[in-house]
Design a protein around this motif. Structure first.
Motif, PDB file in Angstrom:
ATOM      1  N   LEU A 337     -13.872  68.673  36.325  1.00 26.37           N
ATOM      2  CA  LEU A 337     -13.639  67.271  35.979  1.00 26.37           C
ATOM      3  C   LEU A 337     -14.897  66.420  36.110  1.00 26.37           C
ATOM      4  N   GLY A 338     -15.543  66.479  37.274  1.00 25.89           N
ATOM      5  CA  GLY A 338     -16.698  65.632  37.521  1.00 25.89           C
ATOM      6  C   GLY A 338     -17.953  66.196  36.892  1.00 25.89           C
ATOM      7  N   LEU A 339     -18.858  65.303  36.447  1.00 26.41           N
ATOM      8  CA  LEU A 339     -20.110  65.738  35.835  1.00 26.41           C
ATOM      9  C   LEU A 339     -21.179  64.670  36.034  1.00 26.41           C
ATOM     10  N   CYS A 340     -22.346  65.081  36.482  1.00 30.67           N
ATOM     11  CA  CYS A 340     -23.494  64.169  36.496  1.00 30.67           C
ATOM     12  C   CYS A 340     -24.776  64.972  36.404  1.00 30.67           C
ATOM     13  N   TRP A 341     -25.788  64.345  35.806  1.00 32.53           N
ATOM     14  CA  TRP A 341     -27.110  64.957  35.723  1.00 32.53           C
ATOM     15  C   TRP A 341     -27.782  64.873  37.085  1.00 32.53           C
ATOM     16  N   LEU A 342     -28.367  66.001  37.524  1.00 33.83           N
ATOM     17  CA  LEU A 342     -29.035  66.086  38.816  1.00 33.83           C
ATOM     18  C   LEU A 342     -30.510  66.389  38.568  1.00 33.83           C
ATOM     19  N   PRO A 343     -31.393  65.397  38.668  1.00 37.07           N
ATOM     20  CA  PRO A 343     -32.817  65.674  38.441  1.00 37.07           C
ATOM     21  C   PRO A 343     -33.375  66.642  39.481  1.00 37.07           C
ATOM     22  N   ALA A 344     -34.376  67.407  39.069  1.00 38.63           N
ATOM     23  CA  ALA A 344     -35.007  68.367  39.979  1.00 38.63           C
ATOM     24  C   ALA A 344     -35.447  67.675  41.261  1.00 38.63           C
ATOM     25  N   GLY A 345     -35.147  68.321  42.402  1.00 36.85           N
ATOM     26  CA  GLY A 345     -35.551  67.801  43.692  1.00 36.85           C
ATOM     27  C   GLY A 345     -34.582  66.828  44.322  1.00 36.85           C
ATOM     28  N   THR A 346     -33.515  66.446  43.581  1.00 38.71           N
ATOM     29  CA  THR A 346     -32.508  65.574  44.194  1.00 38.71           C
ATOM     30  C   THR A 346     -31.950  66.245  45.442  1.00 38.71           C
ATOM     31  N   LEU A 347     -31.639  67.522  45.319  1.00 41.17           N
ATOM     32  CA  LEU A 347     -31.238  68.348  46.448  1.00 41.17           C
ATOM     33  C   LEU A 347     -32.292  69.432  46.628  1.00 41.17           C
ATOM     34  N   PRO A 348     -32.727  69.719  47.842  1.00 46.78           N
ATOM     35  CA  PRO A 348     -33.799  70.690  48.064  1.00 46.78           C
ATOM     36  C   PRO A 348     -33.481  72.046  47.425  1.00 46.78           C
TER      37      PRO A 348
END
Length: 432
Positions: A337-348
């Motif tokens: 259901l959920g979707l979002c763009w995660l840019p590189a480095g947002t999470l280690p």
């Protein structure tokens, strides 16, 4: 125990027996995942599988399990079925709180679904509000809470553009005047578009990059157009609404239940996650992540994963020939259901890609989903197998759901926020 509770237990026992029969004589099918999934042959079930863990919630400091090098904390608890998240320009976090739209019960199977969903805390009195959460001291926990907007009709998607706040209610797109920093909206809303309610009731919103348009996900009423295509007119589609002229059109169709939407920054393409049809088996067909083209048709209800025909549906060969194959399979009935763009480095350790909230199955013999995953991207396309971000929402014996993730979005501090509608929590994920 109430009648619905007794009936729910009977349904669970019958469902368990049918699940054992369907498993007998064959190994569990591997999940259909990736750009070239192995999708098993369809096995029409007649009576679809019903298997739903009982909602349990989180107790005594119990939390989801974060992937290595990540940590998770409670951003806000004690909510009522939080489904979607939106971050205002000033950093305030909004969550829409709503339970499913009640539909008439016309058969024993309808009642079986109702009893199953009740055990999962998926039906009941809907709060029909949007709550504002404010982290006043920047510690990753919301200390302040306000009712931002109430008395809505099953609100879901949200967007703020040029001093106007937009809400995707199940029956309409509504606009409200908004002042930056306000903790509530008291003004009356202005209706911009009507939608048919019920069925797949969520109405997700995504502004165009230039802020001139809104895209609205409108799911089908039924599984496979069971009431005919006339009842599905305007549904199973993504609508495009021009905010300057008020004109509305179908941007793409044949999407059974397109919920989360996001822009991929390299190509500028719109992407969505789609819940596919029931009653053909555990992995048939898989839910999917796909780019969406203007005027594109993606198969529902006539076919799936390209031109694979669903023989249960009266056919239209011209529509089948038009059907676009999705980009990336997410496994059968994961309820992504959920979707979002995660840019590189947002999470280690995580490159560019999409974060996906998988609400979890209720209609397969071995449960799937119940996690937040990440799909890596390169050059505008998925580029590898999915990775877990959060797991542990489901008990090992599949009897209880501690939570069920839905909306995902980037928080004001660069963390990932996750709405959990069974745990009644907004989770915050960041580097350890």
């Amino acid at each position: 125990m109430s009648f619905s509770g007794i009936f729910g237990r009977i349904v669970a026992m019958i469902g368990a027996a049918m699940i054992l029969m369907r498993r007998f004589g064959k190994n569990n099918e591997p999940q259909a995942i990736g750009g070239a999934p192995v999708i098993p042959e369809a096995r029409p079930q007649g009576i679809p599988t019903l298997k739903m863990p009982t909602a349990k919630g989180w107790k005594d400091g119990h939390t989801p399990i974060a992937a290595p090098d990540l940590r998770v904390n409670t951003f806000a608890a004690g909510l009522k079925h939080p489904r979607w998240i939106y971050v205002l320009p000033n950093g305030d976090v909004l969550t829409s709180e709503a339970l499913g739209v009640s539909t008439p019960i016309r058969s024993a199977f309808d009642y079986a679904i109702f009893a199953t969903m009740k055990r999962a805390a998926a039906v009941g009195v809907s709060p029909n509000r949007i709550t504002l959460l404010r982290d006043t001291d920047g510690d990753g926990v919301a200390e302040a809470r306000h009712t931002f907007l109430d008395k809505q009709n099953h609100p879901f998607g949200m967007a703020m553009l040029d001093g106007t706040f937009y809400v995707g209610n199940t029956d309409a797109l509504v606009a409200f005047p908004y002042e930056d920093g306000a903790t509530s909206i008291d003004a009356a809303g202005r209706k911009l578009a009507d939608f048919k309610p019920a069925g797949h009731w969520t109405r997700s919103l995504l502004p165009s990059p230039d802020g001139s348009k809104l895209y609205v996900g409108v799911g089908s009423e039924t599984n496979i157009a069971d009431k005919g295509m006339e009842a599905e007119e305007g549904r199973a589609a993504i609508h495009e609404i021009n905010l300057d002229t008020g004109e509305s059109r179908i941007f793409a169709s044949g999407l059974r239940n397109a919920v989360g939407m996001a822009w991929e920054p390299t190509t500028g393409a719109l992407w969505t996650v789609v819940n596919e049809r029931d009653g053909l088996g555990d992995e048939v067909p898989p839910d999917y992540l796909t780019s969406v083209v203007d005027g594109g048709f993606y198969g529902w209800p006539y076919c799936y994963w390209g031109q694979t025909v669903d023989d249960r549906v009266p056919q239209d060969s011209a529509m089948v020939a038009r059907a676009i194959r999705p980009d990336y399979a997410l496994g059968g009935h994961t309820a992504s259901l959920g979707l979002c763009w995660l840019p590189a480095g947002t999470l280690p350790g995580f490159p560019d890609g999409m974060a996906i909230g998988q609400h979890g199955s209720w209609n397969r013999s071995t449960l799937a989903g119940y996690k937040v995953i990440f799909v890596p991207f390169e050059n505008g396309k998925p580029s590898g197998p999915p990775r877990d971000i959060l797991s542990g929402f489901l008990s090992p014996d599949e009897k209880h759901a501690y939570g069920r993730p839905v909306g995902v979005t980037l928080g004001p501090d660069g963390s990932l926020l996750v709405a959990d509608d069974v745990g009644d929590v907004i989770w915050r994920v960041a580097g350890a």
